[in-house]
Design an enzyme around this catalytic site. Structure first.
Site, short mmCIF file in Angstrom:
data_model
loop_
_atom_site.label_atom_id
_atom_site.label_comp_id
_atom_site.label_asym_id
_atom_site.label_seq_id
_atom_site.Cartn_x
_atom_site.Cartn_y
_atom_site.Cartn_z
N ASP A 134 0.82 -1.22 0.00
CA ASP A 134 0.00 0.00 0.00
C ASP A 134 0.85 1.27 0.00
OD1 ASP A 134 -2.00 -1.84 0.27
OD2 ASP A 134 -2.91 -0.95 2.06
N ASP A 135 0.19 2.38 -0.36
CA ASP A 135 0.65 3.76 -0.18
C ASP A 135 1.71 4.23 -1.17
OD1 ASP A 135 -1.06 3.72 1.92
OD2 ASP A 135 0.46 3.81 3.50
N HIS A 185 -5.80 2.68 -4.16
CA HIS A 185 -5.84 2.90 -2.70
C HIS A 185 -6.43 4.30 -2.44
CE1 HIS A 185 -5.04 1.81 1.35
NE2 HIS A 185 -3.96 2.57 1.54
N HIS A 189 -5.63 9.07 0.42
CA HIS A 189 -5.56 8.29 1.66
C HIS A 189 -6.42 8.90 2.77
CE1 HIS A 189 -3.84 5.72 4.83
NE2 HIS A 189 -3.37 4.97 3.83
N TYR A 226 -7.06 2.39 5.66
CA TYR A 226 -7.33 1.84 7.00
C TYR A 226 -8.31 0.67 6.97
CZ TYR A 226 -5.64 6.60 7.73
OH TYR A 226 -4.92 7.78 7.67
N HIS A 276 3.64 -2.27 3.22
CA HIS A 276 3.70 -0.93 2.63
C HIS A 276 5.06 -0.76 1.96
CE1 HIS A 276 0.68 -0.71 5.83
NE2 HIS A 276 0.10 0.28 5.15
#
Length: 325
Positions: A134-135, A185, A189, A226, A276
């Site tokens: 992720d991210d 994603h 965020h 989340y 991540h």
């Protein structure tokens, strides 16, 4: 001599004598012979040309025309030779426009085609696991992670932020080019359940547009930040929602050994592992995780492959945590 000549001769003879008559007669005879030769030349000129002469003239004209073309357009001959060469090469390679178009469409629609061999290999009773990140993408860490995955021949699924994708489009393209899945994603965020439905929808749509502009297609999977969602979010996303069953807590520990231990303690067949790709310690832990899990009999696949092998249909609005057998 005719009557006029005889009369004229007598007059000349009377005045000048016989010598002058002889000169006149010789001069007149020469004039007649000259007139006769002139008639023959005119008749010869009026005759039709012979066939052979016509052929020679035509060939000269043709040669002259080609010479003028070659002089005025010296590149035309080279162009013709190159064109013939291209046609021959295309024919030998069997490359047609429609064939090329189909290949491009196949790559765009199914970027994971290169890992079909993995899918076939794991069907022989092997345990399956999907690594997800992720991210990203991050300029500092994602390229190194991609190098590791390529070296280990390990496909993965990247849930990328739209803002990061816009900042590093080349890395996002590399993710797909090397056989991984690029998923969404969201854009910034945000915790979608703590903002208005309209704001959540705008965030999701902006991310979708960013992926489309960068990769040439919309994302097919999404992971809300989340892991938070509700019915309104599910309806707004309108894509399969992928969560996880193994949480490495890499964002919290930022420790290689802790990340490896958390993965091994929670791993199971059909697991979805959350990591991540923005943390150097996570990138350092990945090769260790791959080697350890392979030694334990696991094979790595993408989310789409895992669902397909386990006979699951990825339905928009449905939430998936794992794909156990």
């Amino acid at each position: 001599m005719n009557l006029l000549d005889r009369l004229f001769s007598r007059e000349i003879e009377r005045r000048t004598g016989a010598h002058a008559i002889t000169i006149y007669i010789e001069s007149e005879n020469a004039r007649k012979r000259s007139r006769s030769r002139g008639k023959k030349v005119i008749q010869s000129a009026n005759k039709k040309p012979r066939k052979n002469a016509t052929k020679v003239t035509t060939k000269k004209l043709q040669g002259s025309f080609l010479q003028r073309i070659d002089t005025r357009f010296p590149w035309l001959k080279l162009f013709a030779v190159c064109l013939i060469g291209v046609i021959v090469v295309l024919d030998l390679c069997d490359l047609t426009i429609s064939h090329t178009s189909n290949e491009l469409n196949r790559i765009r629609i199914a970027p994971m085609a290169k890992h079909v061999r993995v899918t076939e290999r794991v069907l022989n009773g092997k345990k399956l696991v999907a690594l997800t990140f992720d991210d990203g993408p991050s300029e500092l860490t994602t390229p190194r992670l991609l190098d590791t995955l390529k070296e280990k021949d390990t496909p993965a699924t990247f849930f990328m932020l739209g803002s990061m994708t816009r900042t590093y489009p080349d890395i996002a393209k590399r993710i797909e080019k090397e056989g991984h899945i690029a998923a969404s994603h969201t854009m910034y965020h945000q915790n979608l359940i703590r903002i208005s439905a309209n704001a959540a929808r705008d965030d999701i749509n902006e991310a979708k547009a960013t992926y489309s502009n960068t990769l040439g297609h919309d994302p097919t999977l999404v992971r809300p930040p989340y892991g938070n969602y509700n019915d309104n979010i599910r309806n707004a996303i309108n894509l399969p929602i992928i969560l996880w069953s193994v949480d490495t807590l890499d964002w919290k520990s930022k420790d290689v050994d802790a990340i490896v231990a958390a993965t091994k303690n929670q791993i199971h067949d059909g697991a979805i592992v959350l990591m991540h790709d923005i943390y150097p310690t996570t990138v350092d832990a990945v090769p260790i995780i791959i080697d350890d899990l392979r030694q334990d009999g696991y094979e790595f696949v993408t989310i789409s492959e895992l669902a397909n092998i386990r006979g699951a249909s990825l339905t928009p609005g449905t939430v998936y945590y794992n794909f156990r057998p």
